[in-house]
Design an enzyme around this catalytic site. Sequence first.
Site, short mmCIF file in Angstrom:
data_model
loop_
_atom_site.label_atom_id
_atom_site.label_comp_id
_atom_site.label_asym_id
_atom_site.label_seq_id
_atom_site.Cartn_x
_atom_site.Cartn_y
_atom_site.Cartn_z
N TYR A 12 0.81 -1.22 0.00
CA TYR A 12 0.00 0.00 0.00
C TYR A 12 0.84 1.27 0.00
O TYR A 12 0.31 2.37 -0.08
CB TYR A 12 -0.91 0.03 1.23
CG TYR A 12 -0.13 -0.05 2.53
CD1 TYR A 12 0.39 1.10 3.11
CD2 TYR A 12 0.12 -1.27 3.13
CE1 TYR A 12 1.14 1.02 4.28
CE2 TYR A 12 0.86 -1.35 4.29
CZ TYR A 12 1.37 -0.20 4.86
OH TYR A 12 2.12 -0.28 6.00
N GLU A 87 11.00 -4.54 5.93
CA GLU A 87 9.99 -3.83 6.73
C GLU A 87 10.36 -3.76 8.22
O GLU A 87 9.66 -3.12 8.98
CB GLU A 87 8.62 -4.49 6.56
CG GLU A 87 8.08 -4.46 5.15
CD GLU A 87 7.65 -3.09 4.66
OE1 GLU A 87 7.87 -2.08 5.38
OE2 GLU A 87 7.10 -3.00 3.56
#
Length: 163
Positions: A12, A87
């Site tokens: 996203y 991440e």
Amino acid sequence: MAKAKPHLIFAYGTLKRGFPNHGLMEDLKTKDDAVFMDTCFTENPYPLVIGPHGIPYLINLPGSGQRVKGEVYAVSDEAVIRLDEFEGVRNGFYERIPVVVVTEGGEKVEAEGYFGHRSFGEKLWKMKGEIGLMEYGVDDAKEYVRKEDRPGCKNSILDFVIP
């Protein structure tokens, strides 16, 4: 021989096509570890906010925020290891959590997304006035600072959110 791609990942933010970290997805695709599947929206609303250094964070508070637009990739086990590392899952920056998304064709798909870690997610949402985005866009990406360009003393979301 094609590698198995048993995981669906919802991207996203900076990993989307045309955004600052999409090179990682391109590298995974080159190694046959990732395949772009479709553009989609989360089935449920979630908060999407921009944190320090222009970093986007999806917050695991279903029902708050908006339905978030992103992309779904089918990825291999090896790709998940690289994405988790990128991440900062082990460092407590993000958590990989199941999320249902709806493709442009209307198909519901169970994927996983990288959500801001529970240790700061809700606090960051409140710091942002509980106002979130529907999509991480080109203007948002202009504020993004790559890891190597961040000041050494404030490299972590935890430096900003947790006193």
